[in-house]
Design an enzyme around this catalytic site. Structure first.
Site, PDB file in Angstrom:
ATOM      1  N   ALA A  38      34.241  37.917  89.002  1.00 16.43           N
ATOM      2  CA  ALA A  38      33.074  37.267  89.634  1.00 16.43           C
ATOM      3  C   ALA A  38      31.841  38.107  89.316  1.00 16.43           C
ATOM      4  O   ALA A  38      31.100  38.523  90.213  1.00 16.43           O
ATOM      5  CB  ALA A  38      33.281  37.088  91.135  1.00 16.43           C
ATOM      6  N   LEU A  39      31.664  38.361  88.050  1.00 20.21           N
ATOM      7  CA  LEU A  39      30.692  39.374  87.618  1.00 20.21           C
ATOM      8  C   LEU A  39      29.262  38.943  87.863  1.00 20.21           C
ATOM      9  O   LEU A  39      28.918  37.772  87.726  1.00 20.21           O
ATOM     10  CB  LEU A  39      30.901  39.668  86.122  1.00 20.21           C
ATOM     11  CG  LEU A  39      32.305  40.159  85.754  1.00 20.21           C
ATOM     12  CD1 LEU A  39      32.390  40.436  84.260  1.00 20.21           C
ATOM     13  CD2 LEU A  39      32.694  41.401  86.552  1.00 20.21           C
ATOM     14  N   HIS A  43      27.575  44.444  87.784  1.00 16.65           N
ATOM     15  CA  HIS A  43      28.679  44.811  86.884  1.00 16.65           C
ATOM     16  C   HIS A  43      28.173  44.996  85.455  1.00 16.65           C
ATOM     17  O   HIS A  43      28.592  45.906  84.740  1.00 16.65           O
ATOM     18  CB  HIS A  43      29.744  43.705  86.866  1.00 16.65           C
ATOM     19  CG  HIS A  43      30.408  43.455  88.178  1.00 16.65           C
ATOM     20  ND1 HIS A  43      30.203  42.304  88.906  1.00 16.65           N
ATOM     21  CD2 HIS A  43      31.274  44.203  88.895  1.00 16.65           C
ATOM     22  CE1 HIS A  43      30.933  42.355  90.017  1.00 16.65           C
ATOM     23  NE2 HIS A  43      31.589  43.484  90.036  1.00 16.65           N
ATOM     24  N   GLN A  67      44.454  45.957  97.923  1.00 18.75           N
ATOM     25  CA  GLN A  67      43.289  46.476  98.657  1.00 18.75           C
ATOM     26  C   GLN A  67      42.733  45.468  99.650  1.00 18.75           C
ATOM     27  O   GLN A  67      41.688  45.706 100.250  1.00 18.75           O
ATOM     28  CB  GLN A  67      42.218  46.977  97.686  1.00 18.75           C
ATOM     29  CG  GLN A  67      41.512  45.900  96.877  1.00 18.75           C
ATOM     30  CD  GLN A  67      40.584  46.514  95.827  1.00 18.75           C
ATOM     31  OE1 GLN A  67      41.019  46.998  94.790  1.00 18.75           O
ATOM     32  NE2 GLN A  67      39.286  46.505  96.094  1.00 18.75           N
ATOM     33  N   ASP A 156      29.393  50.482  96.442  1.00 18.03           N
ATOM     34  CA  ASP A 156      30.596  50.830  97.204  1.00 18.03           C
ATOM     35  C   ASP A 156      30.684  52.360  97.224  1.00 18.03           C
ATOM     36  O   ASP A 156      31.504  52.966  96.531  1.00 18.03           O
ATOM     37  CB  ASP A 156      31.823  50.190  96.558  1.00 18.03           C
ATOM     38  CG  ASP A 156      31.735  48.675  96.607  1.00 18.03           C
ATOM     39  OD1 ASP A 156      31.654  48.115  97.708  1.00 18.03           O
ATOM     40  OD2 ASP A 156      31.705  48.043  95.531  1.00 18.03           O
ATOM     41  N   GLN A 159      33.925  54.118  98.334  1.00 18.21           N
ATOM     42  CA  GLN A 159      34.918  53.941  97.261  1.00 18.21           C
ATOM     43  C   GLN A 159      34.667  54.955  96.137  1.00 18.21           C
ATOM     44  O   GLN A 159      35.607  55.570  95.610  1.00 18.21           O
ATOM     45  CB  GLN A 159      34.831  52.511  96.726  1.00 18.21           C
ATOM     46  CG  GLN A 159      35.552  52.290  95.404  1.00 18.21           C
ATOM     47  CD  GLN A 159      35.553  50.846  94.989  1.00 18.21           C
ATOM     48  OE1 GLN A 159      36.284  50.053  95.546  1.00 18.21           O
ATOM     49  NE2 GLN A 159      34.754  50.485  93.988  1.00 18.21           N
ATOM     50  N   MET A 190      23.378  43.439  94.962  1.00 21.25           N
ATOM     51  CA  MET A 190      24.216  42.410  94.334  1.00 21.25           C
ATOM     52  C   MET A 190      25.681  42.650  94.678  1.00 21.25           C
ATOM     53  O   MET A 190      26.148  43.785  94.670  1.00 21.25           O
ATOM     54  CB  MET A 190      24.016  42.434  92.826  1.00 21.25           C
ATOM     55  CG  MET A 190      22.677  41.900  92.437  1.00 21.25           C
ATOM     56  SD  MET A 190      22.597  41.595  90.665  1.00 21.25           S
ATOM     57  CE  MET A 190      20.870  41.110  90.583  1.00 21.25           C
TER      58      MET A 190
END
Ligand code: PAF
Length: 287
Positions: A38-39, A43, A67, A156, A159, A190
């Site tokens: 779902a770029l 990304h 996850q 993130d 992460q 985004m």
């Protein structure tokens, strides 16, 4: 491999390794951009940064079941590989690794990578097992692809810190590159999950970044972080967010709690708006 050739799509670990080994045999530096597809431009910015730092960029698209919690959006998570492949080729990527779940987690799979400390609190408190799922799949992707560098978005942030810790602790021979968050013109970070927002919710969503920016200015002026965190959460609820999982000032590296801004910090937030759980974070520095 020339950009004029179609971008190869690898489905197996063996296929991926053969392509990367051929690049390494030519003396080329290889970058990996792990994604769940779902770029969006965030990304593609990772791909473009990879192209600046390496000779070849391979992106992975794998919606990683381990996850997602049982009540989370694994089945609803947007999947559109053909569009993603076109976007990647357009951005200049040299390969796409899109394994099946069975290739990634063959029958009998029994290993979990769990990173203590940085995985705890923040999203770790609200999504039990999430970072173990992330760490496990990222460890596998790094060992499968054996890239020289791997790029992850700062959007993130927790992460990213979990992955940095894991790579250091397990001596995985790769450089982890964090790439600043890409934002829409109104400041919204985004995210593939922005697709869940209705038009009305999308109009509310920029309050997240706006509020973080306001809190950062207030924290730099001194005073206890808790007061500003409470103020920010109230602002978000007033703007239309349904709930705030956390809005916290943390140490920028260790993610330890900071009571006041006395060293480089990171302000992190997760809040619910309609069907979306939105994350954002910004750096905050003492005056
Ligand atoms: O950030 C993501 O898209 C995912 O968590 C990652 C790093 C690709 C692992 O599945």
């Amino acid at each position: 491999m020339s950009h004029l050739l179609p971008m190869p799509v690898m489905r197996s670990v063996a296929g991926l390794r053969a392509v990367v080994a051929a690049w390494h045999a030519e003396g080329l530096r290889v970058a990996l951009v792990p994604t769940m597809g779902a770029l969006h431009d965030g990304h593609l910015t990772l791909v473009r940064r990879g192209l600046e730092l390496a000779d070849r960029v391979v992106a992975s698209v794998f919606v990683n079941p381990t996850q997602f919690g049982p009540s989370e959006d694994f089945s609803a998570y947007p999947r559109r590989e053909a569009v993603d492949a076109e976007l990647l080729a357009g951005a200049g990527a040299h390969g796409l690794y899109a394994p099946t779940v069975a290739e990634m987690y063959p029958a009998g799979f029994a290993t979990t990578v769990s990173v203590a400390g940085v995985s705890e609190g923040l999203c770790g408190a609200f999504r039990p097992g999430h970072f173990a799922g992330v760490a496990t799949v990222v460890a596998k992707l790094l060992l499968q692809a054996r890239p020289d560098i791997a790029l992850f978005g700062e959007k993130d942030y927790q992460q990213l810190q979990v992955i940095r810790r894991m790579v250091r602790d397990l001596d995985i021979p790769v450089s982890i590159v964090g790439v600043p968050t890409v934002r829409d013109a109104d400041g919204l970070a985004m995210s593939s999950r922005n697709a869940y927002l209705t038009e009305a919710e999308r109009a509310i969503a920029p309050a997240l970044f706006r509020t973080l920016t306001q809190i950062a200015a207030r924290l730099a002026a001194g005073g206890p972080a808790a007061e500003q965190e409470d103020w920010g959460a109230a602002v978000l609820l007033g703007a239309g967010f349904a709930s705030v999982d956390y809005l916290e000032l943390r140490d920028a590296e260790s993610l330890d709690r900071l009571d006041r801004l006395d060293r480089p910090g990171r302000l992190l937030v997760a809040a619910h708006l309609g069907k979306a759980r939105l994350l954002d974070n910004i750096a905050v520095t003492p005056r």
